[in-house]
Design a protein around this motif. Structure first.
Motif, PDB file in Angstrom:
ATOM      1  N   THR A 194       0.842  -1.208   0.000  1.00 25.60           N
ATOM      2  CA  THR A 194       0.000   0.000   0.000  1.00 25.60           C
ATOM      3  C   THR A 194       0.870   1.249   0.000  1.00 25.60           C
ATOM      4  OG1 THR A 194      -1.786  -1.165   1.139  1.00 25.60           O
ATOM      5  CG2 THR A 194      -1.814   1.239   1.259  1.00 25.60           C
ATOM      6  N   ALA A 202       3.580   5.318  -5.986  1.00 23.28           N
ATOM      7  CA  ALA A 202       3.328   5.102  -7.423  1.00 23.28           C
ATOM      8  C   ALA A 202       2.244   6.051  -7.927  1.00 23.28           C
ATOM      9  CB  ALA A 202       2.922   3.653  -7.686  1.00 23.28           C
ATOM     10  N   ARG A 248       3.860   1.558  -1.197  1.00 21.11           N
ATOM     11  CA  ARG A 248       4.423   1.699  -2.547  1.00 21.11           C
ATOM     12  C   ARG A 248       3.375   2.184  -3.542  1.00 21.11           C
ATOM     13  NH1 ARG A 248       7.997  -3.886  -2.966  1.00 21.11           N
ATOM     14  NH2 ARG A 248       9.922  -3.052  -2.055  1.00 21.11           N
ATOM     15  N   ALA A 249       2.127   1.744  -3.363  1.00 22.34           N
ATOM     16  CA  ALA A 249       1.058   2.191  -4.265  1.00 22.34           C
ATOM     17  C   ALA A 249       0.818   3.694  -4.125  1.00 22.34           C
ATOM     18  CB  ALA A 249      -0.230   1.404  -3.999  1.00 22.34           C
TER      19      ALA A 249
END
Lengths: 196, 196
Positions: free
Chosen positions: B158, B164, B160-161
């Protein structure tokens, strides 16, 4: 198909592949000609410049990819969100294939060029912006279908956030040279599109 | 501070700014020297190559930015998700300032270099990957605090999302040359981090 038409196609193919690997600035016309097995004189018969060829290569890439997006997002008889998942799976599969075939994750040709050329090549920038708008519109269409029967947001902002999540995740897969960085993409997109 | 130290600092500042605007491949040592008002001989006294200077400029950029991230994400007395929002707002403000000051949205220096140099400059690629891992860890820390009192996911995927989504949204702000493309970032991130 005549000899000259084939040379043009080879230049387009070579440019698409080399731009994906090396980007725009690090790539020279001589290298494209060598890969395409076309003489430099012939290059300038077909394309005024590297910029012109790049624009044509971007168009050729998206013409082919648009077909894939439309097919995967429009498959009849499949629930809309499952179609969106298949599209994202196909993007991850393309990165895995790149890694298996060429040795490294090359990311998204359009995203790579967007970051490299925005502010420097206005014509390419405009074309890339149009293509990403098309991508967001295709995603929005499938979200609108899903919203008819489930708590799904189908506004333009949500569709753009899905494409942004895809591009961001592909950036990190490329940076880590690891297609597994895309494994979390679908769970993230599922949360992104929820409207409840 | 001696004259030589000042020249080194000017080279670092010039490289950071010019890399942000032009990227790596399109930038030459001569241009960096001209901007820094440093002779080419002095350049090679401080840095072995453009690659070495780029690595140093990336480090200098993140050393300064890490401070901003830690301050915004660690402000005492503020709810954790509000701190995350302030961090994202600061990223959007930086893009607006770029547009207002230099005429165009330049995106994220680290994201730009990640897409341009991955697969080509392994040392820079490794350093950028470490920096983005640090960013994800900082985000994960604030998500973990939030998860103590709210339905928030605080796993690495999460976090990293979220990074991103930020990078993807900044890419589209740069492509559209429009900082308003970042207006939807916070609503998207709020949905991304929900665990219910």
């Amino acid at each position: 198909m005549g000899r000259s038409s084939t040379a043009q196609e080879r230049l387009l193919d070579a440019a698409g592949d080399l731009l994906h690997t090396h980007g725009y600035s690090a790539l020279g016309v001589a290298e494209i000609c060598a890969r395409a097995e076309v003489k430099k004189g012939s290059f300038y018969h077909f394309f005024a410049s590297k910029q012109t060829l790049t624009l044509a290569a971007v168009d050729a890439h998206w013409t082919q990819q648009r077909q894939v997006w439309q097919t995967l997002l429009g498959t009849p008889g499949r629930p809309p969100l499952e179609r969106l998942r298949h599209l994202l799976d196909a993007q991850a599969a393309a990165q895995r294939a790149d890694k298996a075939g060429g040795g490294s994750v090359r990311g998204c040709l359009l995203g790579n060029l967007a970051l490299e050329l925005s502010g420097r090549e206005p014509e390419i920038q405009t074309r890339l912006a149009e293509i990403f708008d098309e991508q967001a519109a295709l995603v929005q269409g499938v979200l609108a279908e899903a919203a008819a029967t489930a708590p799904v947001a189908a506004d333009t902002g949500t569709a753009r956030a899905v494409v942004a999540q895809l591009e961001g995740a592909v950036l990190f897969a490329k940076l880590a040279d690891d297609p597994a960085r895309l494994d979390g993409l679908w769970p993230a997109v599922q949360r992104l599109v929820r409207s409840d």
